[in-house]
Design a protein around this motif. Structure first.
Motif, short mmCIF file in Angstrom:
data_model
loop_
_atom_site.label_atom_id
_atom_site.label_comp_id
_atom_site.label_asym_id
_atom_site.label_seq_id
_atom_site.Cartn_x
_atom_site.Cartn_y
_atom_site.Cartn_z
N GLU A 4 1.03 50.86 15.32
CA GLU A 4 -0.12 50.13 14.65
C GLU A 4 0.04 48.96 13.69
O GLU A 4 -0.99 48.17 13.78
N MET A 5 1.12 48.89 13.27
CA MET A 5 1.51 47.51 12.45
C MET A 5 1.60 46.42 13.09
O MET A 5 1.38 45.44 12.53
N LEU A 6 1.53 46.79 14.54
CA LEU A 6 1.82 45.09 15.51
C LEU A 6 0.72 45.18 16.34
O LEU A 6 0.23 44.04 16.46
N GLN A 7 0.17 46.13 16.60
CA GLN A 7 -0.95 46.18 17.74
C GLN A 7 -2.26 47.21 17.20
O GLN A 7 -2.19 48.15 17.85
N GLY A 8 -2.81 46.38 16.54
CA GLY A 8 -4.11 47.53 15.79
C GLY A 8 -5.23 47.63 16.71
O GLY A 8 -5.87 48.51 16.36
N GLN A 9 -5.36 46.90 17.61
CA GLN A 9 -6.56 47.12 18.34
C GLN A 9 -6.37 47.87 19.58
O GLN A 9 -7.16 48.24 20.38
N LYS A 10 -5.15 48.45 19.75
CA LYS A 10 -4.77 49.44 20.86
C LYS A 10 -5.20 50.94 20.43
O LYS A 10 -5.12 51.05 19.17
N ASP A 11 -5.40 51.78 21.24
CA ASP A 11 -5.81 53.22 20.95
C ASP A 11 -4.34 54.09 21.12
O ASP A 11 -3.74 53.61 21.69
N TYR A 12 -4.53 54.71 19.78
CA TYR A 12 -3.24 55.50 19.85
C TYR A 12 -3.65 56.97 19.43
O TYR A 12 -4.89 57.56 18.76
N THR A 13 -2.88 57.80 20.05
CA THR A 13 -2.77 59.36 19.80
C THR A 13 -1.76 59.90 18.97
O THR A 13 -0.58 59.58 19.32
N PHE A 14 -1.93 60.56 17.80
CA PHE A 14 -0.49 60.89 17.10
C PHE A 14 -0.56 62.44 16.96
O PHE A 14 -1.54 62.98 16.84
N PRO A 15 0.67 62.80 16.85
CA PRO A 15 0.94 64.18 16.78
C PRO A 15 0.55 64.94 15.57
O PRO A 15 0.63 64.14 14.63
N ASP A 16 0.08 66.15 15.62
CA ASP A 16 -0.14 66.98 14.55
C ASP A 16 0.34 68.36 14.65
O ASP A 16 1.36 68.63 15.68
#
Length: 231
Positions: A4-16
């Protein structure tokens, strides 16, 4: 580092944590970058001082200021780009945010390994390593910095060069990009052909050894990859 530091407009799912709904970031935001920062300038001043430049400050002061600013600038970027887990976590009892805390930079600089000690070459190596780390967000700049400095160094006690292959001694890493052979239909054909020949460039080749040997003008005289600084 985080995508997200490089491509902030993409959607990301982060582990929890297990059994907890994953953190999903699907909001489009402005992206914040970094160009020719104060940290980069300070590290250049440390390098120039070690190379004999007449500067008012010491190499150590520029070096420490460069590290301090680099950490602060990346922390600021992570905040502006709203990197997940920067300021909030799921379980406050067991997890910790990744934002910069008071005293962390001082503790870093107090580490003996960060002291600018040793021979001039050893001190330059430490400065170049910090430049290398600072350019993690910018692969092109990092490549140029590694190319001109010869750092990471082979057999380094701080950050050693890692071989690309089992036969690394005979493996040549390109030092410039491939240049297409100009077409005779190109109106600038003769100009380009003469210019490439004057620079000693073989056009159209993708041979690593050739691209390693035929260097751009500002790369001539620079150390080979892994050999450490020339001064």
């Amino acid at each position: 580092m985080n995508r997200e530091m490089l491509q902030g407009q993409k959607d990301y799912t982060f582990p929890d944590a297990p059994g907890v709904s994953a953190t999903i970031d699907d909001q489009d935001r402005a992206w914040y970058g970094l160009h020719y920062s104060s940290a980069e300038v300070a590290l250049y001043l440390a390098e120039l001082k070690l190379l004999g430049a007449n500067l008012p400050g010491s190499a150590e002061s520029y070096y420490q200021e460069g590290i301090r600013l680099s950490v602060q600038e990346y922390d600021k970027l992570a905040s502006l780009n709203q990197i997940p887990y920067y300021s909030s976590v799921y379980d406050k009892e067991f997890e910790k945010t990744i934002k910069l805390e008071d005293g962390e930079i001082d503790a870093l600089l107090a580490n003996e390994k960060y002291k600018l000690t040793g021979s001039t070459k050893e001190q330059l190596e430490k400065v170049y390593i910090q430049q290398y780390v600072h350019f993690l967000l910018f692969p092109n700049e990092q490549f140029v910095q590694v190319r001109r400095s010869g750092v990471p160094m082979k057999d380094s006690k701080v950050l050693a060069w890692e071989n690309f292959t089992d036969d690394d001694a005979n493996f040549q890493i390109p030092r410039r990009w491939t240049i297409n052979t100009p077409l005779q239909s190109d109106l600038m054909y003769n100009i380009k052909k003469t210019a490439y020949e004057a620079q000693g460039f073989t056009t159209g080749t993708q041979d690593p050894a050739t691209l390693n040997r035929e260097r751009v003008w500002y790369d001539k005289g620079a150390p080979n990859f892994g050999e450490g600084p020339n001064f």
